[in-house]
Design a protein around this motif. Structure first.
Motif, short mmCIF file in Angstrom:
data_model
loop_
_atom_site.label_atom_id
_atom_site.label_comp_id
_atom_site.label_asym_id
_atom_site.label_seq_id
_atom_site.Cartn_x
_atom_site.Cartn_y
_atom_site.Cartn_z
N SER A 71 0.84 -1.20 0.00
CA SER A 71 0.00 0.00 0.00
C SER A 71 0.87 1.25 0.00
CB SER A 71 -0.96 -0.01 1.17
OG SER A 71 -0.25 -0.23 2.36
N ARG A 72 0.31 2.31 -0.58
CA ARG A 72 1.07 3.55 -0.74
C ARG A 72 1.29 4.22 0.61
NH1 ARG A 72 -0.66 7.96 -5.29
NH2 ARG A 72 -2.39 8.50 -3.94
N PRO A 73 2.54 4.36 1.04
CA PRO A 73 2.75 5.05 2.31
C PRO A 73 2.44 6.54 2.16
CG PRO A 73 4.86 4.25 1.39
CD PRO A 73 3.80 3.97 0.39
N ASP A 74 1.85 7.10 3.17
CA ASP A 74 1.56 8.53 3.11
C ASP A 74 2.46 9.25 4.09
OD1 ASP A 74 0.60 11.00 2.76
OD2 ASP A 74 -1.43 10.60 3.50
N PHE A 75 3.51 9.85 3.56
CA PHE A 75 4.46 10.55 4.43
C PHE A 75 4.03 12.01 4.65
CE2 PHE A 75 7.31 7.36 2.23
CZ PHE A 75 7.32 6.47 3.30
N ASP A 76 2.92 12.36 4.03
CA ASP A 76 2.33 13.68 4.24
C ASP A 76 3.34 14.80 4.01
OD1 ASP A 76 0.26 15.40 4.76
OD2 ASP A 76 0.67 15.50 6.91
N LYS A 77 4.11 14.66 2.93
CA LYS A 77 4.99 15.77 2.59
C LYS A 77 5.25 15.79 1.09
CE LYS A 77 9.59 14.03 3.67
NZ LYS A 77 10.51 13.58 4.71
N SER A 78 5.72 16.90 0.64
CA SER A 78 6.01 17.08 -0.77
C SER A 78 7.53 17.11 -0.94
CB SER A 78 5.38 18.39 -1.24
OG SER A 78 5.24 18.37 -2.63
N TYR A 79 8.00 16.52 -2.02
CA TYR A 79 9.44 16.35 -2.20
C TYR A 79 9.99 17.29 -3.26
CZ TYR A 79 8.70 12.14 0.55
OH TYR A 79 8.36 11.27 1.55
N CYS A 80 11.31 17.46 -3.21
CA CYS A 80 12.00 18.23 -4.25
C CYS A 80 12.73 17.30 -5.22
CB CYS A 80 13.00 19.20 -3.63
SG CYS A 80 12.18 20.53 -2.76
N HIS A 81 13.06 16.10 -4.76
CA HIS A 81 13.75 15.15 -5.63
C HIS A 81 13.38 13.73 -5.21
CE1 HIS A 81 16.87 12.90 -7.72
NE2 HIS A 81 17.00 13.95 -8.50
N ALA A 82 13.31 12.83 -6.18
CA ALA A 82 12.87 11.46 -5.89
C ALA A 82 13.77 10.77 -4.88
CB ALA A 82 12.83 10.67 -7.19
N ARG A 83 15.04 11.18 -4.81
CA ARG A 83 15.94 10.50 -3.87
C ARG A 83 15.45 10.66 -2.42
NH1 ARG A 83 21.21 11.16 -3.67
NH2 ARG A 83 21.70 12.32 -5.56
N GLU A 84 14.79 11.77 -2.11
CA GLU A 84 14.29 12.00 -0.74
C GLU A 84 13.16 11.02 -0.43
OE1 GLU A 84 12.87 15.92 -1.27
OE2 GLU A 84 14.86 16.81 -1.47
#
Ligand SMILES: [Zn+2]
Length: 397
Positions: A71-84
């Protein structure tokens, strides 16, 4: 004496509506489309579609098939790069027992669920972005999976040396696929330049995501005759933004992919509905992304169109159903190589009397599924959400 299974008939689908609104008949002989617009041959099974829509089987240009039962984890944040995001997923895998248990399920069982997800949404061919595991060519795997491809994960995972090696090791008539420009920051914006400097931007190059590409880079991508695989639901989930694809779509340089459910919304029909809601591409072009353009960019010259001699990979939808609004309960029939795999009883049984069928429910609607696939799913230690099998009824969603 052992009873022989009934032979598979040649068959003709009549009164089938094409995407341009016209009506035709399609004759299927073995694994190929044998005729379009012609009368059935003597002895053919004839199925009257009564205006139901016929499309080429859909092509999902990007998935990680083994990651769809998680299931898709929801980290409740927006990223700047996929590595994060990858770093967060790695930490989550170590800390969340349920996720850890999901990852521990045998890889073939997880691949199976990825295949089922695609089949139930009308996908007949998937481009899997990871090694071509042996199970993907098993006769019981639910869909076709692109076999001839080169790939690297990304510059930030593999490094420049490995990316360059991977590109050079890929025959020039195979697609070479890499995640690139997946983010909003300077690093993501520079990945296109780094790939160009490495000599990795050829006519067989397919960049997955491309969110950070600027206008000049998109022009150069077109000049290189390369392509972009667009995964809008994953992009919006992780970054709140997606690639600017409108111009590249008009040039035939874009295919559509779901990515896995770890970051994507779900199946290819979910992705099509979202792409439609974004309102930047007309409906006709949307269909091209998952048929003609997807096939051409992936160098799959035997599919993606309804023409004589093409593989009989076919999707049937109810009359007047827009592909851009379809859901998997709408899928009336999926044929792969001329063989029915999934669909509604009234269409699947006449064209595939030799297939053993299992009654299932998908999102609450009665369907039938090739029993070889149903048996594998029934014995897997993971499941496809919304799919009810007879002996798993109590557990299914
Ligand atoms: Zn991916």
């Amino acid at each position: 004496m052992k009873k022989l299974p009934p032979a598979r008939p040649n068959f003709t689908l009549i009164n089938a509506q094409l995407s341009d609104g016209g009506f035709t008949s399609i004759r299927i002989a073995g694994p190929r489309i044998d005729a379009l617009g012609a009368d059935p041959h003597r002895g053919d099974v004839i199925v009257d579609l009564q205006g139901d829509r016929v499309l080429p089987g859909l092509i999902n240009a990007h998935d990680h098939l083994q990651l769809n039962s998680l299931s898709r984890p929801d980290f409740d944040k927006s990223y700047c790069h996929a590595r994060e995001w990858i770093s967060d997923v790695d930490a989550y895998r170590r800390s969340d027992p349920e996720f850890k248990a999901g990852v521990a399920v045998a890889r073939d069982e997880r691949l199976l669920i990825g295949g089922v997800k695609n089949l139930l949404s009308g996908v007949t061919t998937v481009a899997h972005h990871d090694p071509f595991y042996p199970f993907l060519s098993n006769a019981c795997f639910p869909t076709s999976v692109v076999h001839d491809y080169g790939w690297a994960h990304s510059l930030y995972v593999d490094g420049e040396q490995e990316v360059g090696r991977s590109y050079r090791a890929t025959p020039s008539d195979w697609p070479w696929i890499i995640h690139a420009a997946e983010g909003l920051d300077e690093e993501a914006g520079q990945e296109f330049e780094r790939l160009d400097a490495l000599g990795c931007l050829g006519s067989n190059t397919l960049l997955v995501h491309g969110i950070a590409l600027d206008h000049a880079q998109r022009v150069r991508l077109d000049l290189a005759a390369a392509g972009l695989i667009w995964c809008p639901s994953s992009n919006l989930h992780l970054f709140g933004r997606t690639a600017d694809v409108a111009q590249l779509v008009g040039l035939g340089r874009v295919a559509l992919g779901t990515d896995s459910r770890l970051s994507g919304a779900g199946d290819l029909l979910d992705e099509l509905r979202l792409a439609n809601e974004l309102g930047v591409i007309d409906e006709f072009s949307l269909e091209s992304l998952v048929t003609t353009d997807g096939a051409r960019l992936l160098r799959l010259y035997d599919r993606g169109t309804l023409r004589v001699g093409a593989r009989a990979d076919i999707l049937l939808l109810p009359a007047r159903t827009r592909l851009a609004e379809a859901r998997r309960t709408d899928v009336r029939l999926v044929l792969i190589d001329g063989i029915a795999r999934y669909g509604d009883r009234d269409y699947a049984l006449p064209v595939a009397p030799d297939v053993q069928w299992t009654d299932i429910r998908v999102d609450g609607k009665a369907k039938i599924l090739d029993s070889r696939i149903a048996d594998l799913v029934a014995h897997a230690r993971t499941r496809e959400i919304g799919l009810e099998l007879p002996h798993l009824t109590g557990r299914a969603a």
